[in-house]
Design an enzyme around this catalytic site. Structure first.
Site, PDB file in Angstrom:
ATOM      1  CG  ASP A 193      -9.794   0.043   4.328  1.00  0.00           C
ATOM      2  OD1 ASP A 193      -9.436  -0.204   3.157  1.00  0.00           O
ATOM      3  OD2 ASP A 193      -9.169  -0.342   5.334  1.00  0.00           O
ATOM      4  CE  LYS A 214      -3.779  -2.328   2.369  1.00  0.00           C
ATOM      5  NZ  LYS A 214      -4.423  -2.651   3.650  1.00  0.00           N
ATOM      6  CD  GLN A 225      -3.086  -4.612   6.714  1.00  0.00           C
ATOM      7  OE1 GLN A 225      -2.995  -3.663   5.955  1.00  0.00           O
ATOM      8  NE2 GLN A 225      -3.753  -5.707   6.396  1.00  0.00           N
TER       9      GLN A 225
END
Ligand code: NAP
Length: 302
Positions: A121, A54, A98
């Protein structure tokens, strides 16, 4: 008939180039760049490799990127304080935590502490609600479903009035993509059916699908005879079915299979995504798109 392959690896390159160009244009006009922070707790190797990918991608497209790694024994209170700090940081437009988190930390509490306007997200209940309402309410569609919709649109597949069948009803793939495809507007306007383990006759539903989206996590679940000739088949499944030694690196790697019997299905479908190289590369790509959107919202130029 051999289906047209919809390759996520190619579409990713197109989108990342578009994002890079837009980032440099905004930087020149407004003196601002998108800021993305990924918070990693502990040293889980799989989590570390996701975060690294990412951050690498964010760097590639010209974002201001921070990888904030904290020890596995960080207290929940300290983690919540850290999130609050980034919520109030004007240079940060996207915050990712995460998963999984260590057991002593309440994941839900942590994810819900992220400012919904920085939740790139798209899993915060506020963003789930915005997605449900649709239209201009939507800020951050969740990344895998957004990638699926983008692939369908870029392949030129008609969605308006199409019968879409989604196999799977998870919160991260099945439910949101079903919701997105039934909204009013371009890339949607479909008639949507969602099927799952309690569905009585899976095959009969799949056979009607102009667009079949499969996210079950069961290798080879969808049989070739379930596929409508000429339809678009999006295989989200990523199943590790064995191991092999990579010819490129000499390292042992997983053999991946989708939820669809690809070799047979490609002779029947009009469009199909491969596994690997299909939906997979789209998730991080759409994360970059959401982070850019977040900056644009904050500048009032969306
Ligand atoms: P999940 O949470 O396990 O959900 C699977 C869904 O499929 C459930 O709703 C389940 O039904 C349904 N299902 C399972 N077996 C079935 C069967 N035999 N017949 C009908 N329905 C069945 O999985 P997920 O997180 O959505 O992920 C699905 C797959 O997509 C996995 O292989 C995952 O690795 C992959 N994935 C890929 C990406 C990516 O490429 N970027 C991202 C996310 C997920 P019930 O609800 O009735 O149990």
């Amino acid at each position: 008939m051999t289906a047209t392959l919809i390759k996520g690896t190619d579409i990713r390159e197109e989108i990342l180039e578009e994002i890079t160009a837009e980032v440099s244009e905004i930087k020149e006009k407004h003196g601002a760049v998108p800021g993305l922070v990924t918070i990693l707790v502990g040293e889980n190797p799989a989590s570390l490799s996701y975060v690294t990918l990412k951050i690498k991608t964010a760097h590639r497209v010209g974002f201001h990127e921070i990888q904030d790694t904290r020890p596995a024994d960080i207290s929940e209170k300290d983690l919540l304080e850290l999130i609050n700090r980034y919520n109030n940081d004007d240079q940060i437009h996207g915050i990712l935590v995460q998963l999984p988190l260590p057991r002593h930390i309440n994941e839900k509490k942590v994810l819900n502490a992220i400012d919904p306007d920085k939740d790139v997200d798209g899993f915060h209940p506020v963003n789930v609600g915005r997605l449900m309402i649709g239209g201009s309410e939507v800020k951050f569609p969740p990344c895998t479903p957004a990638g699926i919709q983008e692939m369908i649109v870029r392949a030129g597949v008609e969605t308006s009035g199409a019968e879409v069948v989604v196999v799977g009803r998870s919160n991260i793939v099945g439910k949101p993509i079903a919701n997105m495809m039934l909204q009013k507007g371009p890339g949607a306007d479909s008639t949507v059916t969602v099927v799952h383990t309690r569905t009585r006759d899976l095959a009969s539903h799949c056979k009607r699908a102009d667009i079949l989206i499969v996210a079950a996590g069961v290798p080879g679940l969808v049989k070739p005879e379930w596929i409508k000739p000429g339809s678009c088949v999006i295989d989200v499944g990523v199943n590790r079915v064995g191991e092999k030694v990579s010819e490129k690196t000499g390292k042992t790697v997983s053999i991946l299979r989708g939820d669809v019997d690809f070799d047979a299905a490609k002779e029947i479908a009009g469009y199909i995504t491969p596994v690997p190289g299909g939906v997979g590369p789209m998730t991080i790509t759409m994360l970059m798109k959401n982070t850019l959107k977040s900056l644009k919202f904050s500048l009032g130029i969306s």
